[in-house]
Design a protein around this motif. Structure first.
Motif, PDB file in Angstrom:
ATOM      1  N   PRO A  55     -40.321 -80.258  47.182  1.00  0.00           N
ATOM      2  CA  PRO A  55     -40.856 -79.168  48.009  1.00  0.00           C
ATOM      3  C   PRO A  55     -41.818 -79.649  49.093  1.00  0.00           C
ATOM      4  O   PRO A  55     -42.463 -80.670  48.936  1.00  0.00           O
ATOM      5  CB  PRO A  55     -41.601 -78.317  46.967  1.00  0.00           C
ATOM      6  N   HIS A  56     -41.902 -78.903  50.206  1.00  0.00           N
ATOM      7  CA  HIS A  56     -42.831 -79.221  51.282  1.00  0.00           C
ATOM      8  C   HIS A  56     -44.271 -79.188  50.751  1.00  0.00           C
ATOM      9  O   HIS A  56     -44.671 -78.217  50.115  1.00  0.00           O
ATOM     10  CB  HIS A  56     -42.694 -78.192  52.409  1.00  0.00           C
ATOM     11  N   GLN A  57     -45.009 -80.236  51.058  1.00  0.00           N
ATOM     12  CA  GLN A  57     -46.375 -80.334  50.539  1.00  0.00           C
ATOM     13  C   GLN A  57     -47.288 -79.226  51.069  1.00  0.00           C
ATOM     14  O   GLN A  57     -48.160 -78.748  50.370  1.00  0.00           O
ATOM     15  CB  GLN A  57     -46.974 -81.705  50.876  1.00  0.00           C
TER      16      GLN A  57
ATOM     17  N   GLY B 124     -44.248 -70.781  46.112  1.00  0.00           N
ATOM     18  CA  GLY B 124     -44.026 -72.176  46.447  1.00  0.00           C
ATOM     19  C   GLY B 124     -42.812 -72.358  47.335  1.00  0.00           C
ATOM     20  O   GLY B 124     -42.144 -71.399  47.711  1.00  0.00           O
ATOM     21  N   CYS B 125     -42.552 -73.597  47.677  1.00  0.00           N
ATOM     22  CA  CYS B 125     -41.456 -73.942  48.590  1.00  0.00           C
ATOM     23  C   CYS B 125     -40.122 -73.765  47.888  1.00  0.00           C
ATOM     24  O   CYS B 125     -39.908 -74.299  46.811  1.00  0.00           O
ATOM     25  CB  CYS B 125     -41.629 -75.390  49.031  1.00  0.00           C
ATOM     26  N   ARG B 126     -39.221 -73.006  48.500  1.00  0.00           N
ATOM     27  CA  ARG B 126     -37.884 -72.828  47.930  1.00  0.00           C
ATOM     28  C   ARG B 126     -36.807 -73.324  48.880  1.00  0.00           C
ATOM     29  O   ARG B 126     -35.680 -72.856  48.863  1.00  0.00           O
ATOM     30  CB  ARG B 126     -37.658 -71.355  47.562  1.00  0.00           C
ATOM     31  N   CYS B 127     -37.200 -74.263  49.747  1.00  0.00           N
ATOM     32  CA  CYS B 127     -36.245 -74.825  50.693  1.00  0.00           C
ATOM     33  C   CYS B 127     -35.196 -75.657  49.944  1.00  0.00           C
ATOM     34  O   CYS B 127     -35.435 -76.101  48.834  1.00  0.00           O
ATOM     35  CB  CYS B 127     -36.960 -75.722  51.691  1.00  0.00           C
ATOM     36  N   PHE B 128     -34.041 -75.851  50.604  1.00  0.00           N
ATOM     37  CA  PHE B 128     -33.000 -76.662  49.989  1.00  0.00           C
ATOM     38  C   PHE B 128     -32.272 -77.463  51.063  1.00  0.00           C
ATOM     39  O   PHE B 128     -32.443 -77.213  52.246  1.00  0.00           O
ATOM     40  CB  PHE B 128     -32.024 -75.774  49.206  1.00  0.00           C
TER      41      PHE B 128
ATOM     42  N   HIS C  21     -45.052 -72.680  57.536  1.00  0.00           N
ATOM     43  CA  HIS C  21     -44.943 -74.144  57.439  1.00  0.00           C
ATOM     44  C   HIS C  21     -43.495 -74.552  57.176  1.00  0.00           C
ATOM     45  O   HIS C  21     -42.967 -75.464  57.809  1.00  0.00           O
ATOM     46  CB  HIS C  21     -45.852 -74.658  56.319  1.00  0.00           C
ATOM     47  N   CYS C  22     -42.843 -73.868  56.251  1.00  0.00           N
ATOM     48  CA  CYS C  22     -41.458 -74.211  55.930  1.00  0.00           C
ATOM     49  C   CYS C  22     -40.525 -73.871  57.087  1.00  0.00           C
ATOM     50  O   CYS C  22     -39.609 -74.630  57.403  1.00  0.00           O
ATOM     51  CB  CYS C  22     -41.023 -73.500  54.650  1.00  0.00           C
ATOM     52  N   TYR C  23     -40.782 -72.731  57.750  1.00  0.00           N
ATOM     53  CA  TYR C  23     -39.952 -72.357  58.899  1.00  0.00           C
ATOM     54  C   TYR C  23     -40.022 -73.398  59.990  1.00  0.00           C
ATOM     55  O   TYR C  23     -39.045 -73.707  60.665  1.00  0.00           O
ATOM     56  CB  TYR C  23     -40.370 -70.989  59.454  1.00  0.00           C
TER      57      TYR C  23
END
Ligand SMILES: [Zn+2]
Ligand SMILES: [Zn+2]
Ligand SMILES: [Zn+2]
Length: 104
Positions: free
Chosen positions: A75-77, A84-88, A58-60
Motif C-alpha cells: 500500500p501507498h505509505q 487504508g490504501c486499496r490500490c491494485f 494521495h492515491c489518486y
C-alpha cells in the motif's frame, strides 16, 4: 489495508506481517504477489496502478502507468483514507500499447 495471499486475512497498511498467520506481507500480500507475477510476464509492457472510487487524494495522484521496473510498492505509505490504501496493479499489455500507437 493489506490482504494476505496465504490466508486471505486483512491487516493494516503498516503491518509488516499478517495479523493472522504471520506471513511477511512485503512478500506475501496479494499486491506483492500480483506485482511479481506481472513483472515476470513478458507480455506485460507496463503496469498501471488502479485506485478505489473513494480513494484519498494521495492515491489518486499516484494513479499512473509505470515502467515495469519502476513500480512503487503498495500500500501507498502516505495514504490518508480511513480504510487504508486499496490500490491494485493492472497489466498494460505490449499489444495494447502498439494498437494505441497505430490509432494516433
Ligand atoms: Zn496470513
Ligand atoms: Zn489512499
Ligand atoms: Zn493507494
Amino acid at each position: 489495508m493489506q490482504t494476505c495471499s496465504k490466508c486471505n486475512s486483512n491487516s493494516p497498511d503498516n503491518a509488516p506481517r499478517c495479523v493472522n498467520c504471520q506471513a511477511d506481507l512485503n512478500e506475501f500480500s496479494t499486491t506483492a504477489v500480483a506485482l511479481r507475477r506481472l513483472q515476470a510476464n513478458p507480455r506485460v509492457g507496463a503496469i498501471r496502478i488502479t485506485v478505489a472510487d473513494d480513494a484519498c487524494p494521495h492515491c489518486y495522484e499516484l494513479l499512473k502507468t509505470y515502467p515495469k521496473d519502476k513500480v512503487p510498492s503498495l500500500p501507498h505509505q502516505g495514504c490518508s483514507h480511513a480504510n487504508g490504501c486499496r490500490c491494485f496493479y493492472e497489466p498494460v499489455l505490449e499489444d495494447t500499447a502498439i494498437v494505441g500507437e497505430v490509432a494516433k
